[in-house]
Enzyme design. Sequence first.
Site, PDB file in Angstrom:
ATOM      1  N   HIS A 245       2.474  26.812  68.826  1.00  0.00           N
ATOM      2  CA  HIS A 245       3.585  26.624  69.125  1.00  0.00           C
ATOM      3  C   HIS A 245       4.450  27.803  69.893  1.00  0.00           C
ATOM      4  CE1 HIS A 245       4.859  23.320  66.455  1.00  0.00           C
ATOM      5  NE2 HIS A 245       3.573  23.753  65.499  1.00  0.00           N
TER       6      HIS A 245
ATOM      7  N   LYS B 102      17.662  16.061  69.119  1.00  0.00           N
ATOM      8  CA  LYS B 102      18.392  15.719  67.918  1.00  0.00           C
ATOM      9  C   LYS B 102      19.965  15.316  68.481  1.00  0.00           C
ATOM     10  CE  LYS B 102      15.912  18.590  64.793  1.00  0.00           C
ATOM     11  NZ  LYS B 102      15.774  20.066  64.321  1.00  0.00           N
TER      12      LYS B 102
ATOM     13  N   LYS C 147      15.371  32.393  74.430  1.00  0.00           N
ATOM     14  CA  LYS C 147      16.463  31.195  74.254  1.00  0.00           C
ATOM     15  C   LYS C 147      17.780  31.360  75.038  1.00  0.00           C
ATOM     16  CE  LYS C 147      14.008  29.636  69.924  1.00  0.00           C
ATOM     17  NZ  LYS C 147      13.542  28.413  70.207  1.00  0.00           N
TER      18      LYS C 147
END
Length: 802
Positions: A347, A643, A539
């Site tokens: 991951h 999502k 991020k």
Amino acid sequence: MSLTKEQFITEFKDIALKLYAAPLDDLSTQQLYQALALLTRSYIGQPWAETKKRYDQEETKQVFYFSIEFLPGRLLQSNLLNLGILSEVEAGLNELGLRPQKIFDAEADPGLGNGGLGRLASAFMDAMASVGMAGNGNGIRYQYGLFKQAFVNGYQVELPDDWMRNGFAWETRKENRAVTVKFGGWVELRPSRSGNLRVIYHNTDDVLAVPYDVAMVGYHNQVVNNLRLWSAEAPINAGTDFTLEQKERINQITQILYPDDSDASGKQLRLRQEYFFTSAGIQSIVRHYRRTHNSMAGFADRVAIHINDTHPAMAIPELMRVLMDDEHVSWDEAWRITLKVMSYTNHTLLSEALEVWPIDMFSGMVPRIYQIIQEIDRRFRLVFVPQFGQAMIDRIAPLGNGQVRMAYLASIGSHAINGVAPIHSELLKKDVLHDLYQIFPERFNNKTNGITPRRWIQIGDRPLSHLLDKKIGTTWRKNPLALRQLHDFADDTRFLDDLNAAKAENKRALAKYIDQVVHVKVDPDAIFDVQIKRLHAYKRQLLHVLGILDAYLAIKRGEKRPKRLHIFGAKAAPSYVYAKEIIKVMNAVADLVNGDPDVSKYLQVVFLPNYGVTMAEKIIPAADISEQISTAGKEASGTSNMKLMSAGALTLATLDGANIEIKDAVGDDNVEIFGLTEEEIAGYYQRGDYHARDFYDQDPRLHAALDMLVNGQIPGIETEGRDIFNSLLTYNDEYFVLADFESYLAANERLDKLYQQPRIWAKKALANIAESGRFSADFTVQRYGREIWHVVAKTPEDDHEA
């Protein structure tokens, strides 16, 4: 299942009276929740028992998904939906004069996970049950979650997440299935009469692992799978009286998710956690298999074990231990079985995130496991040094540089190794696990992550769900690919208006929630620009903040812009100082912007504390823009992108992780891509010619935004602002924030213009919703089943049809 509203009312009144000896009118909301949860469990019991029985009778091959995190979110609504009785229950509660949502909100979010890793694991649990796959979860029953996040003067403060304060209504304690996990001591290998080595443990520190099972309910198919969570307890009948201090040390193992591992004691606790749940899980699986089989020869035909990232990698030597020491299988046969059973998902692309343990610590805590890893290492070197050379094998052997290297152990001991998006899987082969790919190319594959539209659309986005039912029927609820029918209405102006109206309803609901949580009144007509994910430098929440500062300065100069509300949700790891400094700056920027009446007419910022699954269910349906702005080549996949896409948000993204697949799915016109590519960043690394200060010196807008961090324009961030400023200029901007700034602003300007054309925006939102079905976890686990686990999905309806 079949349930009428009247049936439910009668049964709910009855169970509430039995539980609390009082009429409904006298019960608190928490008591109403507990009664409803217990009633729902009673509906689950029979299909749960029948599913287990069918798996055993048919000798179904079962998947065991090992993960240190599971992040299921609240289960009451999900279970009612999957049982097919949510509408009847809500109607019954309304008739009783009760507010269903108020009762649902009384449920605490289970503190069993933190981020995408845990949410993916839970999505897979839901998906495996819903497609009829025999899938089991194996994890830890944490008494406290990671932490409850609060902000004090803009700083993140970590409070205990006592999520089990009122109990966990969905768990069933199975003390008759407890196993013993051994730590420490020393191991004697003594030859036995049969010629094998007999393993004798001395002075071990034993812990009792007690399982708590949680039902995973499939969608409308009578399949109920099992999530097994282990709790650490002091052994009973051990001939030893444990002191309170000893009991506390045992309890610590399952007390908190991700204990602070910035010191030796924290690292030791994390290692104890990892061995605890992997050993308990392996022992439990083998014991269940042996109840109906006399030999281990067929074990790999009945069991698949999946390692979700490296935390459960000790499952490989632990299975070897159980096979050899307890079942008396030879090394060669045990290794054949283990290799066939085990598979591994990586991951991360961050080399510093590849888990390693100091050999001294590891060998002292799990000596037998270390002996087995030593032998794995020896045999690996024996076979491959002659073929590939000493230097290469030294780089990737399980033991090296005084460390046990878990990613390499997981890769060597698994028959399949997968990344979670095409770019991630390619970079694993090209970079992170390149040498192992040279040796085992056939093991490497890609399985892009997936999400559960049942939760994010059917539960989280009722206005959109009702609109979809009205326009294309309800088939999409079972098969998300049916959402592609929406393409037929891309030029239906009335439907596009209805789509905008559903979004507006969600935005009004979120605006009300924001006011309740952070006491900021926001404009529901603004563009809702959302970045919700773990706080990490790669991020690049920081890039988002610099964009806000640029907008602030532009508005102060008199520039008129469409109003935009920036919504953040993120936790930083307690020991991650830089990320916590970014949080402080984000909150200070929010105070600056929201407190300036000249600016707040056009720009607002809210940072909602304690982000989690339930909060995401409120934010995602209201989002207009989905910020997926990680440094290209750093994000493995991402799932918030999927999502938010499913809710019709337009993706503002770098070409990273699954953003690339989203772009390919919806077409270039329906996403907003910016920034350096992974290849361009790799070029900077190879040449060593990235100079962050050049961007600062040459771009006046960037210069002005960055200076705000250090010139006093943002009150209260003298230290944090200086640290961040230095990280970008003095230490050369590790994540290429400054290089992407200009491109990021240009992409945002395009979105501002587009938002002025509501029907064109809605048409792009429609394209995203229509193509979001391909990212359903139902399809993801089916690909795992076909290509890695070799299991077949089957429901009771399949038997009936046969």
